[in-house]
Scaffold this motif. Structure first.
Motif, PDB file in Angstrom:
ATOM      1  N   UNK A  16       0.854  -1.183   0.000  1.00  0.00           N
ATOM      2  CA  UNK A  16       0.000   0.000   0.000  1.00  0.00           C
ATOM      3  C   UNK A  16       0.898   1.244   0.000  1.00  0.00           C
ATOM      4  N   UNK A  17       0.681   2.110  -0.973  1.00  0.00           N
ATOM      5  CA  UNK A  17       1.499   3.321  -1.121  1.00  0.00           C
ATOM      6  C   UNK A  17       0.852   4.441  -0.327  1.00  0.00           C
ATOM      7  N   UNK A  18       1.589   4.997   0.594  1.00  0.00           N
ATOM      8  CA  UNK A  18       1.084   6.014   1.515  1.00  0.00           C
ATOM      9  C   UNK A  18       0.545   7.236   0.780  1.00  0.00           C
ATOM     10  N   UNK A  36       6.509   5.667  -8.024  1.00  0.00           N
ATOM     11  CA  UNK A  36       6.945   4.732  -9.070  1.00  0.00           C
ATOM     12  C   UNK A  36       7.904   3.683  -8.509  1.00  0.00           C
ATOM     13  N   UNK A  37       8.818   4.107  -7.630  1.00  0.00           N
ATOM     14  CA  UNK A  37       9.785   3.172  -7.051  1.00  0.00           C
ATOM     15  C   UNK A  37       9.095   2.147  -6.150  1.00  0.00           C
ATOM     16  N   UNK A  38       8.177   2.611  -5.317  1.00  0.00           N
ATOM     17  CA  UNK A  38       7.447   1.686  -4.434  1.00  0.00           C
ATOM     18  C   UNK A  38       6.634   0.707  -5.277  1.00  0.00           C
ATOM     19  N   UNK A  39       6.005   1.207  -6.330  1.00  0.00           N
ATOM     20  CA  UNK A  39       5.249   0.343  -7.232  1.00  0.00           C
ATOM     21  C   UNK A  39       6.160  -0.704  -7.867  1.00  0.00           C
ATOM     22  N   UNK A  40       7.316  -0.280  -8.347  1.00  0.00           N
ATOM     23  CA  UNK A  40       8.258  -1.212  -8.970  1.00  0.00           C
ATOM     24  C   UNK A  40       8.743  -2.266  -7.975  1.00  0.00           C
ATOM     25  N   UNK A  41       9.033  -1.859  -6.746  1.00  0.00           N
ATOM     26  CA  UNK A  41       9.470  -2.809  -5.719  1.00  0.00           C
ATOM     27  C   UNK A  41       8.360  -3.825  -5.446  1.00  0.00           C
ATOM     28  N   UNK A  42       7.140  -3.333  -5.285  1.00  0.00           N
ATOM     29  CA  UNK A  42       6.023  -4.249  -5.052  1.00  0.00           C
ATOM     30  C   UNK A  42       5.867  -5.259  -6.169  1.00  0.00           C
ATOM     31  N   UNK A  48       0.703  -7.032  -5.629  1.00  0.00           N
ATOM     32  CA  UNK A  48      -0.047  -5.904  -6.197  1.00  0.00           C
ATOM     33  C   UNK A  48       0.147  -4.661  -5.336  1.00  0.00           C
ATOM     34  N   UNK A  49      -0.035  -3.503  -5.952  1.00  0.00           N
ATOM     35  CA  UNK A  49       0.123  -2.235  -5.235  1.00  0.00           C
ATOM     36  C   UNK A  49      -1.209  -1.506  -5.158  1.00  0.00           C
ATOM     37  N   UNK A  50      -1.374  -0.757  -4.064  1.00  0.00           N
ATOM     38  CA  UNK A  50      -2.591   0.019  -3.819  1.00  0.00           C
ATOM     39  C   UNK A  50      -2.170   1.439  -3.454  1.00  0.00           C
ATOM     40  N   UNK A  51      -2.700   2.424  -4.146  1.00  0.00           N
ATOM     41  CA  UNK A  51      -2.419   3.834  -3.843  1.00  0.00           C
ATOM     42  C   UNK A  51      -3.573   4.429  -3.054  1.00  0.00           C
ATOM     43  N   UNK A  67       1.479   2.374 -13.356  1.00  0.00           N
ATOM     44  CA  UNK A  67       1.204   0.941 -13.312  1.00  0.00           C
ATOM     45  C   UNK A  67       0.709   0.431 -11.969  1.00  0.00           C
ATOM     46  N   UNK A  68       0.244   1.343 -11.104  1.00  0.00           N
ATOM     47  CA  UNK A  68      -0.322   0.933  -9.823  1.00  0.00           C
ATOM     48  C   UNK A  68      -1.573   0.082 -10.084  1.00  0.00           C
ATOM     49  N   UNK A  69      -1.748  -0.969  -9.303  1.00  0.00           N
ATOM     50  CA  UNK A  69      -2.824  -1.933  -9.554  1.00  0.00           C
ATOM     51  C   UNK A  69      -4.191  -1.508  -9.036  1.00  0.00           C
ATOM     52  N   UNK A  70      -4.239  -0.919  -7.839  1.00  0.00           N
ATOM     53  CA  UNK A  70      -5.507  -0.537  -7.216  1.00  0.00           C
ATOM     54  C   UNK A  70      -5.385   0.855  -6.619  1.00  0.00           C
ATOM     55  N   UNK A  71      -6.528   1.518  -6.467  1.00  0.00           N
ATOM     56  CA  UNK A  71      -6.541   2.852  -5.855  1.00  0.00           C
ATOM     57  C   UNK A  71      -7.631   2.927  -4.796  1.00  0.00           C
ATOM     58  N   UNK A  72      -7.434   3.846  -3.857  1.00  0.00           N
ATOM     59  CA  UNK A  72      -8.424   4.183  -2.848  1.00  0.00           C
ATOM     60  C   UNK A  72      -8.495   5.691  -2.785  1.00  0.00           C
ATOM     61  N   UNK A  73      -9.638   6.225  -2.478  1.00  0.00           N
ATOM     62  CA  UNK A  73      -9.752   7.664  -2.294  1.00  0.00           C
ATOM     63  C   UNK A  73     -11.105   8.191  -2.722  1.00  0.00           C
ATOM     64  N   UNK A  74     -11.343   9.438  -2.383  1.00  0.00           N
ATOM     65  CA  UNK A  74     -12.637  10.053  -2.641  1.00  0.00           C
ATOM     66  C   UNK A  74     -12.966  10.139  -4.127  1.00  0.00           C
TER      67      UNK A  74
END
Length: 121
Positions: A16-18, A36-42, A48-51, A67-74
């Protein structure tokens, strides 16, 4: 051991990306590079990555490009009662996209969906 050292050995199912990185990424190149770096590491870990904190279409487009896989937010949905999330999760993708399907027709707009959506192609 550093934070990345711990991450490498933790038995996690996703990364999960902060939101602190996400909210600044459109105006701060370092934040965007961190996302991008956190996504690449994941992805190199096979996770999978979640922003978090996706609040507008520009953020969503940038995360899709990264290329982030999932998102959260308003931007994709406001917090909802658990019962609403259970009903949403029980729906098939075809039901979600079919405007004649009763449960979908009763939802006013995308803000009624849970606050996460896949953005993978």
């Amino acid at each position: 051991m550093s934070s990345l050292g711990y991450l490498k050995h933790l038995p996690v199912e996703y990364i999960k990306i902060d939101g602190g990185f996400i909210k600044d990424m459109l105006k701060d190149a370092v934040s965007k590079d961190m996302v991008a770096a956190i996504n690449d590491i994941g992805h190199s870990m096979g996770r999978p990555t979640i922003a978090e904190y996706v609040e507008n279409e520009a953020m969503l487009r940038a995360l899709t490009t990264i290329g982030v896989d999932f998102v959260q937010g308003f931007h994709v949905g406001r917090p909802a009662l658990w019962a609403q999330n259970v009903e949403f999760l029980a729906m098939t993708q075809e039901e979600m996209l079919d405007p004649t399907f009763q449960r979908v027709r009763d939802l006013k707009d995308i803000a009624d969906y849970p606050a996460w959506l896949s953005i993978s192609p």
